[in-house]
Each structure stands twice: as C-alpha cells, then as structure tokens.
Design an enzyme around this catalytic site. Structure first.
Site, PDB file in Angstrom:
ATOM      1  N   GLU A   1       0.899  -1.261   0.128  1.00 48.36           N
ATOM      2  CA  GLU A   1       0.460   0.177  -0.029  1.00 48.36           C
ATOM      3  C   GLU A   1       0.520   0.937  -0.054  1.00 48.36           C
ATOM      4  O   GLU A   1       0.533   1.778  -0.580  1.00 48.36           O
ATOM      5  CB  GLU A   1      -1.021   0.345   1.478  1.00 48.36           C
ATOM      6  CG  GLU A   1      -2.094  -1.065   1.515  1.00 48.36           C
ATOM      7  CD  GLU A   1      -1.622  -2.346   1.613  1.00 48.36           C
ATOM      8  OE1 GLU A   1      -0.301  -2.476   2.002  1.00 48.36           O
ATOM      9  OE2 GLU A   1      -2.420  -3.100   1.659  1.00 48.36           O
TER      10      GLU A   1
ATOM     11  N   HIS B   1      -9.869  -4.445  11.341  1.00 49.63           N
ATOM     12  CA  HIS B   1     -10.402  -4.011   9.835  1.00 49.63           C
ATOM     13  C   HIS B   1     -11.612  -2.787  10.390  1.00 49.63           C
ATOM     14  O   HIS B   1     -12.018  -3.648  10.097  1.00 49.63           O
ATOM     15  CB  HIS B   1     -10.847  -5.554   9.649  1.00 49.63           C
ATOM     16  CG  HIS B   1      -9.625  -6.308   9.605  1.00 49.63           C
ATOM     17  ND1 HIS B   1      -8.303  -6.737   9.787  1.00 49.63           N
ATOM     18  CD2 HIS B   1      -9.619  -6.868   7.608  1.00 49.63           C
ATOM     19  CE1 HIS B   1      -8.078  -7.034   8.285  1.00 49.63           C
ATOM     20  NE2 HIS B   1      -8.625  -7.453   7.439  1.00 49.63           N
TER      21      HIS B   1
END
Ligand code: TPP
Ligand code: MG
Lengths: 337, 465
Positions: free
Chosen positions: B196, B265
């Site tokens: 990322e 998450h």
C-alpha cells in the site's frame, strides 16, 4: 552469499518413532480443528474473516520442534495452526473463533487476533506484513536481554512484498538479531499468484542484498521443515543474525471462507492433495517403517476428532463475554509511579 | 450414526443462497474434502466441501433450489457401515422437498434485512436540484453505481486508470471494479502487489506525471500503511510548491466497520482525513451520490479521499438515468425535512438516521435528516440553516466521538448559531474502545437506530436524565 536454489529434498528417515507419531498427531490436530472451524463458520457460529491453514500443517509443526522455552512465535491472521502448534488448548482457540468468554482473548480478538503470553505466541495480526517488524523487535529484545532466545516471524508470499519486511531485514542483519523469517509461500495471496505479484519469485533470495542467508524448503514435508528449521534456529541462536526459510507449501481452501477461489483450477488443488499432502505423506512413512498400523493411526484420528469435538462443544457452550468487558483492556492501570 | 449436511454460510453477510448443483448423487461415497455441491451466495458461486466421510444417503434439497436458508438440512450422510436407506435428517430443520423445480425452503418471516442487503428506508426522497425535472431513475446498487462512475470517467478521459490489490483479474475484493479489466485492459486496470505505501506513493507520482489515478484500497484499514503518502505527498505538495505541482488523484475503498471482522479491520477514517488541509474527503450514503460524487472526485484537480461502506455495497437506490450525472463536492443534502430536531450523519449512519426519523415520527417528533456527503469541505451552512429551524441537533457518526466529526459540527453550530439552540447538541458515535469481535460486544459498540432515537428524544427533552 550462499543461497541454495533447492526445492523438495527427500527427507531422511532418521527420525524416531515417537517423533514421527508426535508430528502425525500435531498435524492431524490442526487439520481436524480447521475442518471443524470451517463447519462452524458454515453454521454461522464463527463470523467475519476466517482463514484456514489446511494444507500447510507441516510448516508450523516442523518449525515448532526446533524451538526451546522462551522462544517466541508471531504470525498473521492465518494463525489457528500456529497456536495449536505452540501448545495452546484447542478449546481456548475455538472459543475465540466463536467470540466467547472462554476464548484466548475473551472473545474480543476473533480469528485473526489471538495471543498467548504464557506460550510466547505474540499474535495473530490482521494487517499483512505488520508482524515482520514486530517479530524482529522480539529478537531485538532477546539480544538486548542477553539470552539466546530466538523469535520466529511467519509471513506469506503476499506479505513478502510489503516494504516493512525489507526495513526489518536490513535492521535484523545490521544488528545480527536472532530472528528466523519463515515465509509460508502457499503460492497465492488471496487471488494473486506469486508470479503475478513478485519480480523475484524465489522468495528465499529476498535477503541477498541484506546479506541474509536464505533457503527454500519443501513445506509439505514435516521432516524437511524440521531439518531446515534446526539449522536456521541454531544459526540465529548462536548470534550470527537472521535467517530466511521459504517454505513451499499450499493452501487447500479459499483465502478465507468467502473466497470462491476461481483463480486456480480444481485439478491443481487435487494434484497437491493426492501427491503432496503432508499428513498422508507422513502416514505412508510411518506405516512403511512399521511404526504403526493403519488401524492404530485410525485410532489416533478418532482420539483427535474427540479433542476437536470437545473444543467445538466448549466454544458453543462458553457464554458470550460479559457486557462490562467492552470497557476493559483499553489501557493498563498505572501502578506505583 | 448419520450426519446432517447443512446449507453453509459462505460469506459474512450470507443468509440464504441457491443450491445450484449437486456434484455427488445419492449412494456416492464421500471423503472429507470432496466437493459435494455448488451454491451461489450473495457474492459468488462457491463449492461446498464435505467435512465428514460416509455415503451420501439422501439429498433433501434439489439442485436449482433458490432461497435455501443457511443451516437448512440439504442432505444426509450415512457413516461407515450404516444402511443408507434408513437415515433420516436429525434436525427437524427446514428441508425442502427433493423435486427439481422445488419451491424455496419454507419461507419464514423475512428476517430483519441487515448487512450486505441492507434495505434503503422508504423516506420521502427530496428532489435534488441538480437533477433536471422529468429524469427517470433506475434502481442500482451502490457497488454498481461506483463501478459505472469509474467506467464512465475512464471512457471519457484516457488518463484515468485504476490501481489496487485484486482490482483486475479477481474483479475487486468486493467486486466494485467488476468487468473494468474486460473493458479497459490491463494497462488501465492494474493489479498491484500488497504494498500500500508503495502503490499509493506511485499513484501520487503518476499524478504528478499527468495521469489521473484511482487508487483502490481493499479497505481503508490498509490505507494506514500509506497514510504518509496521502498526507505528506498528496495533500501538501501543491502548497509546498507554491502552486506549481498538484495532484489529481482519488483514494477510494470501503471504510468503517464491516461485520465481525474485529478491531484492525473496522475503523471510520472520516475524521482522520477530514483533519488535513489539502485533501477533499467524501463519504456518500446512497447510490446516486456515490456515482455523482465519484465522478466529481475523479475530475477534481485535487487529491480526494473517497470513503465507501462495505455494508452498503449491496443496497439499491434510484440513480438518475443521465449521461453525465455529476454532483458538486462540498454540498450536504437534506434527505428528509422536519421541524423538531436535526439529525446529521454521513455514509451508513444516514440510513440509520432516516429509520430513526420514521420511528420518531410515530412518537410525534419531526426530525430533519441531513446527509453531509462531503466531510471536507464540510457544508456547515446547510446544517446551521436546519438548526435555525429545529433548534436541536444530533450528530451521527460510526467513528469514535473524541475529536470526531460530531465535535466539529457541534463547534460550528455553537459558534454560528448558539442563540438558536434550545438544548445542548448530542452526539451518536462508536463506543470509545477498539471494535471487539464478540457478537454481543460488537453490537454494543456500534451506533444504531436506537441510539439516534434516544439522543433525539433527549435533546427534545422527552426523556429527562
Ligand atoms: C496491509 C494489508 N493489505 C491488505 C490486506 C488484505 N489481505 C488480507 S490477507 C491478504 C493476502 C495475503 O497473502 P499472503 O501474504 O500470501 O498470505 P496467505 O493469506 O496466503 O497466508 C490480503 C491482501 C490486509 N489484511 N492488510
Ligand atoms: Mg500466500
């Protein structure tokens, strides 16, 4: 720089009967546990993301046999097998999967986030690659404190592309930290094959520019894993610094329970299952060496199914965490300042 | 002993599915791991693997049956040595008759719609002034609206491309980029490694180089790996270069809590990015806004953080049939008019606020619902105008309260419309803890309709504390 471009190595059968049976038992426990977890997920008893370790059992089982008291283990979200290999009670692991108070994190962590201080298992991390610097930090602490403990940092082939892995490699090598990096190359990161994501697909070579020794290992053969693991752990323990083991392995199931796995052919999975299954392979060796009969192994399976059933029952009977648990464990109390 | 084979749940949001195919027939021997059937879930076609071994004694749900509820008994397995003819399903669960064009398994009362198939509350839809009168609408999921927005902009501008993990061959982890690879090819729909920080920075560099990247984060949780590039490189370069060098780039993906995926998450990043000058931040609720605002974001010459919600992807809303439905960034929308209290939210909380408004109406409280749509710029004017009418304010966010969006709105209202307030504003938000996994704790932690109703009653002094 000695890096060995090797794939499967035929395992020497110098292992004792007791050891072979122990490995068999340990791998079968993981397999049956994961099958049950998959079933409970299907029944809606486990929710969210649930990543099964089926197919990769030989990796943690072989590596765990190389550790001694005080050594640490850390991994990603595909962690149930690592926890069982570390000797954690299947009941506590399963109850964490169902989110109950009897779970290892009191139900607050879930499948991807589990820990055990007692067994030196440091998680259970949901962010791909994050465990690698953490495992390196455990090694830093080991060296700082002056003991000879080693940490094992497990990560996947997909995680092997995260930048923080290389920042870790550099520091570990620069400072000779006692860490063994175990790359579990199961050939896919979600739906992406290694070749589609990695410029260098031989992941054991990823340490070359940091002067870290690396080796490819047949991760479907528990004895090959143990042999390579012993060498690597000994190297790290003796103060020579980090070591990389690339375990060539395979996951049979989808990435998580909701992955339709359309990116690979059914035949590919079936081929590995029939020709390279770590448990079937060891079973053949045990029988061939006359250490046990088919029936005796069947009894072990029965016994393990019983253990797993008890774990599943416990995980469904254990109550949900008390409402007050919502507010606990955010910060520790400050004592005696 | 026989074993019931149950209809499995194969995604966090699945409640029922279609049993599309049996791969084994009655009398077949089955080993654990064998594929016995194929089912279609809300997202994909999946294979069902046998867990136990034995002989498939009876098939209870014929292939082709739709609407088979999770946990219904679909077949019975006889174990070693058992007479397959004798076995019966043990649970008296809903087994459908085994005829090929079978009716769906006994339809029980429809469960509360939740998660992926969240129902859009039937609130009076206020006409959007930007949509010409007489325009027709098509019901579209948020997922498809986002996809269409990207496809339209990619057709329009050759420099627009999409990049991210699993966006191309896998068709998107949440299928938002479905079929883009087929239409635009691998040059413009780029699968990245799991890196990322690297690909976000690469995207910013490509934008410096004149392209218009759409960077998809599988979820915004993973954008934390990349937040330095988003803030230090994307947001600040225009300023630092004295206006010479900006970047037109969209960072998009699902934000906020999903379903039982735990603390790492499940986070709402609206206030994190909203804090940063040099960024625009959008968090739409319905499909029309998702489409119109994503198109605007792609065309915008600035870095835009576009926060979607996984639990809204499967929800359908009317989307105008316009060739180029594009909305201005920075304008809130009044979703429902009311006179007693203003409920302000964004993203999924707007749906909850609309449901709360329905409940409040039954209790005689008339709530006005404002969808912020954009977090930065924040349309405080629309909120203040509403508060001047209702004199009461409830802010609704999925994230934590401390330093949150609600705090910012309250500060603006207090400073600009203090004299209009008849009660201290209230904030609805996630509890101040990392999101727990356990079902009961997760439910306690996340804000919902009941919290909004309670807060509204409180600021209306219906419930005294
Ligand atoms: C930083 C980050 N990016 C993306 C994800 C989503 N994700 C979870 S697992 C995974 C694939 C990882 O594959 P690999 O490292 O090969 O491990 P495996 O799942 O095969 O064990 C991805 C992309 C994540 N959890 N964290
Ligand atoms: Mg992998």
């Amino acid at each position: 720089m000695a890096t060995k471009p090797k794939g499967a190595k035929k395992a020497p059968s110098k292992a004792s009967k007791a050891e072979l049976l122990e490995f068999y038992r340990a791998m079968l426990l993981i397999r049956r546990f994961e099958e049950k977890a998959g079933q409970l997920y299907g029944m809606g008893k486990i929710a969210g993301f649930c990543h099964l370790y089926i197919g990769q059992e030989a990796v943690v089982t072989g590596m765990q046999a190389c550790l001694k008291d005080g050594d640490q283990v850390i991994t990603g979200y595909r962690d149930h097998g690592h926890m069982l290999a570390c000797g954690l009670d299947p009941k506590g692991v399963m109850a964490e999967l169902t989110g109950r108070s009897g779970g290892l994190s009191k139900g607050k962590g879930g499948s991807m986030h589990m820990f055990s201080r007692e067994k030196n298992f440091f998680g259970g991390h949901g962010i791909v690659g994050a465990q690698v610097p953490l495992g390196t930090g455990l090694a830093f602490a080991n060296k700082y404190k002056g003991g000879d403990n080693v940490s094992l940092a497990y990560f996947g082939d997909g995680a092997a592309n995260q930048g923080q892995v290389y920042e870790s490699f550099n520091m570990a090598s620069l400072w000779d930290l006692p860490v063994v990096y175990v790359i579990e190359n199961n050939q896919y990161a979600m739906g992406t094959s290694v070749a589609r994501a990695s410029a260098e697909v031989e992941l054991y070579k990823r340490g070359i520019s940091f002067e870290i020794e690396g080796e490819a290992v047949d991760g479907m053969d528990v004895l090959a894993v143990k042999e390579a693991g012993e060498k690597a752990v000994k190297y790290a323990r003796s103060g020579k610094g980090p070591y990389i083991l690339e375990m060539k392995t395979y996951r049979y199931r989808g990435h998580s329970m909701s992955d339709p796995a359309k990116y690979r052919k059914r035949e590919e999975v079936d081929d590995i299952r029939t020709h390279h299954d770590p448990i079937e392979g060891l079973k053949g060796q045990i029988i061939e060496a006359g250490h046990a009969t088919e029936d005796e192994l069947k009894n072990i399976d029965k016994e393990i199914k019983g253990i797993v059933k008890d774990a599943a029952d416990f995980s469904l009977e254990s109550p949900e965490p008390d409402a007050s648990e919502l507010w606990t464990d955010v910060l520790r109390e400050v004592e005696g300042v | 002993m026989s074993v019931d084979i149950l209809m499995p749940a194969l995604s966090p949001t699945m409640e029922e599915g279609t049993l599309s195919k049996w791969l084994k027939k009655e009398g077949d021997k089955i080993a654990s791991g064998d594929i016995i059937a194929e089912i279609e879930t809300d997202k994909a076609t999946m294979e069902v693997e046998a867990v136990d071994e034995g002989v498939l004694a009876k098939i209870l749900v014929a292939e082709g049956t739709e609407g088979v509820k999770v946990n219904a008994v679909i077949a019975v397995l006889a174990e070693d040595g058992e007479d397959a003819g004798d076995v019966k399903p043990k649970s008296n669960g809903a087994a459908a008759p085994a005829k090929s064009d079978a009716e769906p398994v006994a339809k029980e009362e429809k469960p509360e719609p939740k998660a992926d198939a969240e129902a859009a509350p039937a609130a009076p839809v206020l006409s959007d002034p930007s949509i010409p009168e007489g325009t027709s609408f098509t019901d579209t999921t948020v997922r498809d609206a986002l996809r269409d927005a990207m496809a339209e902009e990619m057709r329009r501008d050759e420099t627009v491309f999409v990049m991210g993990e699993e966006v191309a061959e896998y068709q998107g982890a949440y299928k938002v980029t479905r079929e883009l690879l087929q239409e635009f090819g691998a040059r413009r729909v780029v699968d990245t490694p799991i890196t990322e920080h690297g690909f976000a920075g690469l995207g910013v560099g490509a934008a410096f180089g004149g392209l218009k990247p759409i960077v998809e984060f599988m979820t915004f949780n993973f954008a934390m790996q990349a937040i330095d590039q988003i803030i230090n490189s994307a947001a600040k370069t225009l300023y630092m270069s004295g206006g010479q060098m900006g970047c037109s780039i969209v960072f998009r993906g699902p934000n906020g809590a999903a379903s039982r995926v735990g603390a790492q998450h499940s986070q709402d990043y609206a206030s994190w990015y909203g804090h940063v000058p040099g960024l625009k931040v959008i968090a739409p609720y319905d499909a029309a806004d998702a489409k119109g605002l994503l198109k605007a974001a792609i065309r915008d010459p600035n870095p835009v953080v576009f926060l979607e919600h996984e639990l809204l992807y499967g929800t359908s809303f009317p989307v105008p049939d316009l060739d180029d439905h594009i909305l201005p960034i920075g304008k809130a929308a009044v979703k429902r008019t009311g006179t007693d209290v203003t409920l302000v939210g964004y993203s999924r909380m707007v749906g909850f606020a609309l449901q709360a408004a329905d409940e409040l109406a039954e209790q005689g409280i008339s709530a006005e619902v404002i969808d912020l749509r954009s977090i930065r710029p924040l349309d405080t004017a629309t909120v203040i105008e509403s508060v001047k009418k209702t004199n009461r304010l409830v802010t609704c966010e999925e994230g934590w309260r401390f330093m949150g969006i609600g705090a910012e709105i309250c500060a603006s209202v207090v400073s600009d419309a203090f004299d209009y307030l008849d009660a201290p504003p209230a904030r609805v938000h996630q509890k101040d803890v990392p999101l727990p996994y356990a079902a009961n704790l997760e439910a306690m932690s996340l804000p919902g309709v009941a919290d909004i109703v309670a807060a509204a009653r409180k600021v209306c002094y219906v419930d005294q504390e």
